[in-house]
Design an enzyme around this catalytic site. Sequence first.
Site, PDB file in Angstrom:
ATOM      1  N   SER A   1     -22.255   4.330  27.465  1.00 31.45           N
ATOM      2  CA  SER A   1     -20.670   4.857  26.258  1.00 31.45           C
ATOM      3  C   SER A   1     -20.568   3.821  25.608  1.00 31.45           C
ATOM      4  CB  SER A   1     -20.158   4.416  28.229  1.00 31.45           C
ATOM      5  OG  SER A   1     -18.721   5.045  27.885  1.00 31.45           O
TER       6      SER A   1
ATOM      7  N   TYR B   1     -17.835  -0.566  35.655  1.00 31.19           N
ATOM      8  CA  TYR B   1     -18.215   0.243  34.893  1.00 31.19           C
ATOM      9  C   TYR B   1     -18.394   0.525  33.445  1.00 31.19           C
ATOM     10  CZ  TYR B   1     -19.011   5.425  32.893  1.00 31.19           C
ATOM     11  OH  TYR B   1     -19.545   5.728  31.443  1.00 31.19           O
TER      12      TYR B   1
END
Length: 251
Positions: free
Chosen positions: A157, A170
Amino acid sequence: MLDYQAPRDLLKDKVILVTGAGDGIGREAALTYAAHGATVILLGRTSAKLEAVYDQIEAAGYPLPAIVPVDLKGATAAHYRGMAETFAQQFGRLDGVLFNAGLLGTLSPFEHIQEKEWDEVMQVNVKSEFLLTQALLPLLRQTAKTQGDASIVYTSSSVGRKGRAYWGTYAISKFAIEGMMEVLADELENTGVRVNTLNPGGTRTKMRASAFPAEDPMNLKTPADLMPLYLYLMGSDSRGKTGQTFVAQPK
Ligand code: NDP
C-alpha cells in the site's frame, strides 16, 4: 504497467494460489488468472464467496479451481504445512502466490491503537503471510527448478512506504511486508523464485469504502483496471524482476 497486454495463454498449465480470493481485488485476480489458463487455488475465509468464484470459473469453462477455506486469523504453522503437502500431492507444482488477503483495522490516532486489534491486523497481514510463505517455499523452489520460474507477489500500500497519520497498525503491517519481500528476494536470488510487492493504489472495493466513506467510488479504478499488472507479475514476462515494489497507479 497497466498497459501490459497479456497473451491469452500466459498462465496455461500454471497453478496459482490467491489469498482473499472471495472478494475485491483477490476475486478479480482469481477470475483473471483462470481466464489466462491457470488452475487457481482460491483461499479465503468465507466459503460462500469462494464457491461463487468457483461457479463463475466453471461456467466460463476455465480450468477448474480448488477451494481452501481458512481464516488467516486462526491458522497455525501446522495448518500451512498441511496445506503445502496437499498442494504438492494434488498438483505437484506451485507457480505463483498472490498474497492479497488483508485487514484494514480501525484508523485511529497512534495512542488509541488497541493491543487486540494490533495483534489481529499483524496476524492476518504479516504473520500468516510469513508462515504460509515458509510452508510453500519448498514447492515454489522445486517448481522454479523444473519449470524455470515461480512468483511471489505480496500486496502492499502507499502507506507501506510512507507512513501517514492515523493509518496505525495497517500502515506498519504493510511496511513489514515490504521488508519481508526485500529479505526474501535477496535470499532467493538465483533460485528462479522472484519476490515483489504490488501496491494497487486506491481501488473500488469494500476495504477502500470503509477507509474513505465520503468518497465517490465511481472516481476510483476498479479491480479489473489493475489486472494487467497482476498478470505481468504472475506470468513469465516478469522473469528476473525481483525485490521490487510495483505501483499500479503512480501519482
Ligand atoms: P477487501 O476487503 O475487498 O477484500 C479483502 C479480502 O481478504 C476478502 O476476500 C476477505 O475475505 C479476505 N480476508 C480478510 N481477512 C481474512 C482472514 N482473516 N482470513 C482469510 N481471508 C481474509 O479488500 P481489497 O480487495 O480492497 O484489498 C486487497 C488487498 O489490497 C489488501 O491486502 C489491501 O490491504 C490492499 N490494498 C487495497 C487498496 C484499495 O484501495 N482497495 C489500496 C492499497 C492496498 P472476506 O471477503 O471473506 O471477508
